[in-house]
Design a protein around this motif. Structure first.
Motif, short mmCIF file in Angstrom:
data_model
loop_
_atom_site.label_atom_id
_atom_site.label_comp_id
_atom_site.label_asym_id
_atom_site.label_seq_id
_atom_site.Cartn_x
_atom_site.Cartn_y
_atom_site.Cartn_z
N ASP A 30 0.94 -1.28 -0.22
CA ASP A 30 -0.12 -0.44 0.05
C ASP A 30 0.89 1.16 -0.02
O ASP A 30 0.84 1.54 -0.83
CB ASP A 30 -0.82 0.32 1.02
CG ASP A 30 -2.12 -0.64 0.65
OD1 ASP A 30 -2.69 -1.16 -0.34
OD2 ASP A 30 -2.97 -0.71 2.33
N ILE A 31 2.33 1.45 1.25
CA ILE A 31 2.87 2.63 0.62
C ILE A 31 3.55 2.20 0.07
O ILE A 31 3.92 3.78 -0.95
CB ILE A 31 3.85 2.68 2.48
CG1 ILE A 31 2.16 2.66 3.73
CG2 ILE A 31 4.35 3.27 2.07
CD1 ILE A 31 3.22 2.30 5.13
N PHE A 32 4.11 1.53 -0.71
CA PHE A 32 4.79 1.77 -2.03
C PHE A 32 4.22 2.18 -2.81
O PHE A 32 4.34 3.39 -3.79
CB PHE A 32 5.60 0.12 -2.24
CG PHE A 32 5.91 0.40 -4.08
CD1 PHE A 32 7.48 1.16 -3.77
CD2 PHE A 32 5.74 0.04 -4.90
CE1 PHE A 32 7.91 1.37 -4.63
CE2 PHE A 32 6.22 0.01 -6.41
CZ PHE A 32 7.61 0.79 -6.17
N LEU A 33 2.45 1.73 -3.43
CA LEU A 33 2.36 2.45 -4.15
C LEU A 33 1.40 3.58 -4.06
O LEU A 33 0.56 4.10 -4.64
CB LEU A 33 1.06 1.05 -4.67
CG LEU A 33 0.95 -0.17 -5.21
CD1 LEU A 33 -0.25 -0.79 -5.02
CD2 LEU A 33 1.24 -0.34 -6.20
N SER A 34 1.69 3.84 -3.21
CA SER A 34 1.16 5.38 -2.62
C SER A 34 2.26 6.53 -2.45
O SER A 34 2.01 7.42 -3.07
CB SER A 34 0.58 5.73 -0.96
OG SER A 34 1.68 5.82 -0.56
N THR A 35 3.64 5.88 -3.01
CA THR A 35 4.74 7.20 -3.77
C THR A 35 4.93 7.09 -4.71
O THR A 35 4.60 5.68 -5.47
CB THR A 35 6.02 6.28 -2.96
OG1 THR A 35 6.64 5.18 -3.55
CG2 THR A 35 6.10 5.73 -1.17
N HIS A 36 5.59 7.93 -5.58
CA HIS A 36 6.56 8.76 -6.68
C HIS A 36 7.47 8.17 -6.64
O HIS A 36 8.00 8.78 -5.61
CB HIS A 36 5.77 9.37 -6.62
CG HIS A 36 3.85 9.76 -6.77
ND1 HIS A 36 3.11 9.31 -7.80
CD2 HIS A 36 2.99 9.96 -5.56
CE1 HIS A 36 1.91 9.27 -7.26
NE2 HIS A 36 2.07 10.35 -6.43
#
Ligand code: MN
Ligand code: MN
Ligand code: ZN
Ligand code: ZN
Lengths: 143, 143
Positions: free
Chosen positions: B29-35
């Motif tokens: 989740d957190i990885f997918l929320s980063t850019h």
DNA sequence: TATGCTTTTGAAAATCATTTTCATTTAGTC
DNA sequence: GACTAAATGAAAATGATTTTCAAAAGCATA
């Protein structure tokens, strides 16, 4: 050309106010006698075999100087070891790296080089260096 | 598309016989929320801020899995830190790296990609991956 | 739902290439 | 030959990543 490279390095060292040392001379001789993409550890072992007194830190320090002087180029592949290769004046090449046998094939492509310049220009980017490495299997290993 | 990526990773995990864990879900989740090009340490800090219990080793392990699953791409620039970026299906790009401000500019060049294939073909080399990084100064830093 | 087996986890230790420290040696200058 | 700063070698430190291992958790089965 080995003599010329030694002279070039000595000029660089002189210009930088570095002292001339036995260790650097030996490491330079041995580096110039090697071919292709040698790792620091490999060079250190070579140096140590004829000159057991020379320390690893000196080899690390000296190779960095070679790169700074333009004599050598630092190569960072994906195995965590820094390698150095000889710089031939006016020449540039990139690498095909075989992940099977660790062979490194060199290639030059003027078109790719120019396209990189175009890309940089388009982004207002000033190029200092670049690395292009193609990883895969060489003709022997793909069989 | 985030949901699709989660599904894709879950399929990969299932196919590999991996168990589904709270930690991996959170890290995904957190990885997918980063850019863009996040380092393992950066992601670990993000994860830790909301989930103090999750360990660094788990973040390292999980990011490797993401790369293996095709969800993420591992990027090794010249600063000794492994970074990960999102993989967009069917897309590929390379990087201009500013050594002044560490900015990373992405670019695509179909011609360069094709020339690489030509080179590989010419050497009987089978391409698994490649990296093209142009180092220098971005338009802001060159001033 | 409890049991048993196996994977996963977190903390800490280990690893490994490279860098730094520091006491000693050495080069270059007077 | 003496002086001073740079260079060296050995060992310690560093820093990112990996490994270890005991405890926790997931999953299949009863
Ligand atoms: Mn080369
Ligand atoms: Mn990118
Ligand atoms: Zn090969
Ligand atoms: Zn910049």
């Amino acid at each position: 050309m080995i003599l010329e490279k030694k002279k070039a390095f000595n000029s660089f060292a002189a210009a930088k106010g570095l002292r001339s040392t036995r260790q650097r001379d030996i490491i330079l001789d041995i580096f110039l006698s090697t071919h292709q993409h040698i790792s620091v550890e490999e060079l250190y072992l070579k140096v140590k075999s004829s000159n057991p007194g020379i320390g690893q830190a000196t080899v690390y320090r000296t190779l960095k100087l070679f790169a700074e002087s333009g004599l050598a180029r630092e190569i960072l592949l994906h195995d965590g070891q820094t390698r150095y290769e000889h710089v031939v004046a006016g020449e540039h090449h990139d690498h095909l790296v075989c992940t099977g046998c660790n062979a490194i094939i060199e290639f030059e492509d003027e078109t790719i080089e120019n396209l990189q310049k175009d890309i940089a220009l388009r982004h207002g980017f000033f190029i200092r260096s670049h690395k292009l490495e193609i990883y895969g299997l060489c003709s022997t290993c793909r069989i």
